[in-house]
Motif scaffolding. Structure first.
Motif, short mmCIF file in Angstrom:
data_model
loop_
_atom_site.label_atom_id
_atom_site.label_comp_id
_atom_site.label_asym_id
_atom_site.label_seq_id
_atom_site.Cartn_x
_atom_site.Cartn_y
_atom_site.Cartn_z
N MET A 208 0.75 -1.11 0.10
CA MET A 208 0.23 -0.20 0.09
C MET A 208 1.07 1.19 0.13
O MET A 208 2.12 0.79 0.32
N ASP A 209 0.21 2.62 -0.06
CA ASP A 209 1.30 3.67 -0.22
C ASP A 209 0.21 4.41 0.13
O ASP A 209 -1.22 4.50 0.91
N ILE A 210 0.98 5.26 1.58
CA ILE A 210 0.56 6.34 2.89
C ILE A 210 1.04 7.66 1.78
O ILE A 210 2.42 7.37 2.08
N TYR A 211 -0.05 8.42 1.98
CA TYR A 211 -0.02 10.15 1.95
C TYR A 211 -0.15 10.78 3.37
O TYR A 211 -1.37 10.78 3.14
N CYS A 212 0.90 11.55 3.87
CA CYS A 212 0.26 12.39 4.92
C CYS A 212 0.10 13.95 4.28
O CYS A 212 1.25 14.75 3.58
N VAL A 213 -0.48 14.42 4.70
CA VAL A 213 -1.02 16.08 4.32
C VAL A 213 -0.52 16.51 6.28
O VAL A 213 -1.74 16.49 6.43
N LEU A 214 0.36 18.02 5.83
CA LEU A 214 0.74 18.47 7.02
C LEU A 214 -0.39 19.98 6.63
O LEU A 214 -0.45 20.60 5.41
N THR A 215 -0.70 20.71 7.75
CA THR A 215 -1.42 22.22 7.60
C THR A 215 -0.94 22.23 8.42
O THR A 215 -0.71 21.94 9.57
N ARG A 216 -1.63 24.11 8.65
CA ARG A 216 -1.12 25.05 9.57
C ARG A 216 -2.90 25.52 10.22
O ARG A 216 -3.47 25.31 9.04
N PRO A 217 -3.31 25.69 11.08
CA PRO A 217 -4.65 26.18 11.59
C PRO A 217 -4.87 27.51 10.25
O PRO A 217 -3.80 28.43 10.54
N GLY A 218 -6.02 27.69 9.96
CA GLY A 218 -6.15 28.89 9.02
C GLY A 218 -6.12 28.37 7.49
O GLY A 218 -6.96 29.51 6.64
N ALA A 219 -5.78 27.49 7.29
CA ALA A 219 -5.88 27.26 5.80
C ALA A 219 -7.20 26.46 4.74
O ALA A 219 -7.31 27.21 4.03
N ARG A 220 -8.23 26.39 5.76
CA ARG A 220 -8.83 26.53 5.43
C ARG A 220 -9.70 27.77 4.81
O ARG A 220 -11.07 27.78 3.49
N VAL A 221 -9.33 29.05 5.12
CA VAL A 221 -10.26 29.67 4.66
C VAL A 221 -9.50 29.92 2.46
O VAL A 221 -10.52 30.74 1.75
N SER A 222 -9.25 29.22 2.93
CA SER A 222 -8.47 29.02 0.94
C SER A 222 -9.84 27.90 0.55
O SER A 222 -9.31 28.02 -1.24
#
Length: 258
Positions: A208-222
């Motif tokens: 299987m392939d495992i992919y992780c997406v990182l973010t910071r709070p407030g990214a939802r505005v985009s």
């Protein structure tokens, strides 16, 4: 009354006796009063002088700086912090896992794809989603809109748990090329039984392939529908930020080559 006769006239003298005070008695009583008055005045002047002196001493004491009393206070050493400057960490700068995608691509529809879905169901405890092919590739035997893969998207604590299991399989070591410029990273697992799942002969072994997406709070505005705004470059997660987060969170190592 005394009378004297001198020829035809008779002289009558009247002597009036007034109560006279003795001079000695008067002088004797007045002198002590005068001495007492002088003594009282001297005492009053002396008291006034003492009052002035006390007032001056009080004013001098008031003007003099008061030395602080030395008190012994038991001090305990504060534990070392990661922020030497003493500034508060901005909670909006904290990096977190946005989502974790676990994907198994079989390349064909049928029983193999169904068994792969069972593997994901056991691992993630979620219902997997089937994905379709976008193009027709005759050499691979793939037709357009044919179901060829299955995947699951994890978030929150469950995503962190599965990611830690997968990184343990990689011995907490990743390659620098596993990280993208947008601050995400991914890697592959050759056998799903390494993640703690029991081997089932009827299912077989899947990678299987495992992919992780990182973010910071407030990214939802985009991504929101109303009042959409762009994220500033300084708030986006970079490749260096993702590598630093991986080292601090899992105490892992990053090598330049495999």
């Amino acid at each position: 009354v005394s009378t004297q006769s001198t020829g035809a006239f008779t002289l009558i003298q009247f002597k009036t006796h007034y109560p006279t005070m003795s001079t000695k008695g008067t002088k004797g009583t007045a002198a002590p009063k005068k001495a007492e008055t002088k003594k009282g005045n001297a005492e009053t002047k002396k008291g006034t002088a003492e009052t002035k002196k006390d007032t001056q001493e009080t004013s001098e004491q008031t003007k003099a700086p008061v030395e602080p009393t030395k008190t012994t206070v038991a001090t305990t050493k504060a534990p070392p912090t990661s922020n030497p400057g003493g500034r508060k960490e901005n909670p909006m700068r904290k990096i977190k896992i946005d989502k974790l995608i676990v994907n198994i691509c079989v390349g064909e529809s049928g029983d193999r794809l169904t068994r792969a879905a069972k593997v994901l169901d056991q691992l993630t405890k979620q219902t997997p989603v089937f994905s379709k092919a976008r193009f027709t590739i005759r050499s691979f035997g793939i037709r357009r809109n044919e179901q060829i893969a299955v995947y699951c998207t994890l978030r929150g604590a469950r995503a962190h748990e599965v990611l830690e299991k997968a990184i343990k399989v990689k011995e907490y070591t990743l390659v620098e090329s596993n990280f993208s410029e947008t601050g995400n990273f991914g890697f592959g697992i050759k056998e799903h039984i390494d993640l703690g799942l029991k081997y089932d002969p009827s299912i077989g072994i899947y990678g299987m392939d495992i992919y992780c997406v990182l973010t910071r709070p407030g990214a939802r505005v985009s991504r929101r529908k109303r009042a959409t705004a762009s994220i500033g470059p300084s708030h986006k997660v970079s490749k260096e930020d993702a590598m630093k987060w991986f080292k601090e969170t899992f105490e892992g190592e990053i090598t330049k080559t495999k």
